[in-house]
Design a protein around this motif. Structure first.
Motif, short mmCIF file in Angstrom:
data_model
loop_
_atom_site.label_atom_id
_atom_site.label_comp_id
_atom_site.label_asym_id
_atom_site.label_seq_id
_atom_site.Cartn_x
_atom_site.Cartn_y
_atom_site.Cartn_z
N TRP A 66 1.17 3.56 -4.70
CA TRP A 66 1.72 2.55 -3.79
C TRP A 66 3.24 2.66 -3.71
N THR A 67 3.77 2.32 -2.55
CA THR A 67 5.20 2.45 -2.29
C THR A 67 5.96 1.26 -2.85
N GLY A 98 0.83 -1.19 0.00
CA GLY A 98 0.00 0.00 0.00
C GLY A 98 0.87 1.25 0.00
N ILE A 99 0.29 2.38 0.35
CA ILE A 99 1.01 3.66 0.36
C ILE A 99 1.58 3.90 1.74
N ILE A 100 2.92 3.87 1.84
CA ILE A 100 3.56 4.04 3.15
C ILE A 100 4.74 5.02 3.07
N HIS A 101 4.68 5.94 2.08
CA HIS A 101 5.76 6.92 1.97
C HIS A 101 5.21 8.33 1.76
N ASP A 102 6.09 9.28 2.01
CA ASP A 102 5.81 10.70 1.75
C ASP A 102 6.48 11.05 0.42
N PRO A 103 5.72 11.34 -0.63
CA PRO A 103 6.32 11.62 -1.94
C PRO A 103 7.14 12.91 -1.97
N GLU A 104 6.90 13.80 -1.02
CA GLU A 104 7.64 15.07 -0.99
C GLU A 104 9.10 14.82 -0.59
N THR A 105 9.30 13.96 0.41
CA THR A 105 10.65 13.68 0.91
C THR A 105 11.18 12.33 0.44
N LYS A 106 10.31 11.52 -0.16
CA LYS A 106 10.66 10.15 -0.57
C LYS A 106 11.22 9.35 0.60
N THR A 107 10.56 9.48 1.71
CA THR A 107 10.93 8.72 2.91
C THR A 107 9.69 7.97 3.40
N LEU A 108 9.93 6.90 4.16
CA LEU A 108 8.82 6.11 4.68
C LEU A 108 8.09 6.84 5.79
N LEU A 109 6.80 6.57 5.87
CA LEU A 109 6.01 7.02 7.00
C LEU A 109 6.33 6.10 8.19
N LYS A 110 5.74 6.39 9.35
CA LYS A 110 5.99 5.53 10.51
C LYS A 110 5.39 4.14 10.31
N LYS A 111 4.25 4.05 9.61
CA LYS A 111 3.64 2.75 9.39
C LYS A 111 4.42 1.98 8.33
N ARG A 112 4.39 0.65 8.41
CA ARG A 112 5.11 -0.20 7.47
C ARG A 112 4.18 -0.99 6.57
#
Length: 215
Positions: free
Chosen positions: A73-74, A27-41
């Motif tokens: 999706w990530t 699913g979607i688990i990243h921030d496209p602005e920073t291209k880093t993962l969110l806290k959820k996996r």
């Protein structure tokens, strides 16, 4: 710098240069602005394995791949299908329909389910895989020979894939020199590959291996 989207057999996500043979997602688990993962996996129970090239689709990893500039999706990457299965993923019905249908069919055979469906499979895997809270069972070295090829075990933080009566040490770059099962005697081993996936492997599903496993 490599993006944090490479998955190990434990289901953890790392930033390493090696990409591997397959992609996939949770699913979607990243921030496209920073291209880093969110806290959820994960954002879904359906964790899938996809091909890296499909038709003429081109994506920007961890970018904005949905209409309107929204995050899609990530993209996650795996050394091979054996690694992805150990992490709790299963084949995708969109880009790998034949493989996904075969996987679900064998799941039904192993579980005595007349009409198996992917959501049934995903629900079971979500309870079993380490990265979503499952508790991998311990396994003794003398029990390894009874496990199907493509199973993965762990000795602490070191993962091994079982193939042809040997244990192949895993890394993001590939597999190391095969070790005899007896070499793992006396170690606290855990079975990483979810029990449901083990049952599918027992039914004859043959996962794709990285070329280093042939050495």
């Amino acid at each position: 710098m490599p993006l944090q989207n490479r998955v190990d057999p434990f289901g953890a996500i790392h930033a390493v240069p090696e990409r591997g043979l397959f992609t996939g997602n949770r699913g979607i688990i990243h921030d496209p602005e920073t291209k880093t993962l969110l806290k959820k996996r994960w954002a879904l129970q359906a964790w899938i394995i996809c091909v890296c090239q499909f038709r003429n689709v081109r994506r920007e990893p961890m970018g904005r791949n949905r209409p309107g500039g929204k995050a899609g999706w990530t993209e996650l990457f795996f050394l091979d299908e054996v690694t992805a299965l150990a992490a709790g993923h299963r084949p995708c019905f969109f880009c790998r329909r034949e493989r996904a249908s075969d996987f679900v069919r064998r799941f039904g055979e192993a579980s005595a389910i007349a009409e198996p469906r992917a959501p049934m499979l995903d629900k079971r895997l979500h309870k079993e895989r380490l990265a979503s809270g499952g508790q991998p069972p311990t396994v003794k070295p003398e029990e390894l020979a009874a496990l199907p090829d493509g199973s993965m075990i762990a000795d602490g933080n070191t993962a091994y894939a079982l193939r042809g009566g040997k244990a192949l040490r895993w890394s993001f770059a590939g597999y190391g020199t095969p070790a005899a099962f007896g070499d793992l005697a006396g170690r606290p081993l855990r079975l990483l590959t979810p029990a449901t996936t083990i049952s599918v492997l027992r039914q004859g599903f043959a996962p794709a291996w990285h070329l280093s496993a042939e050495a």
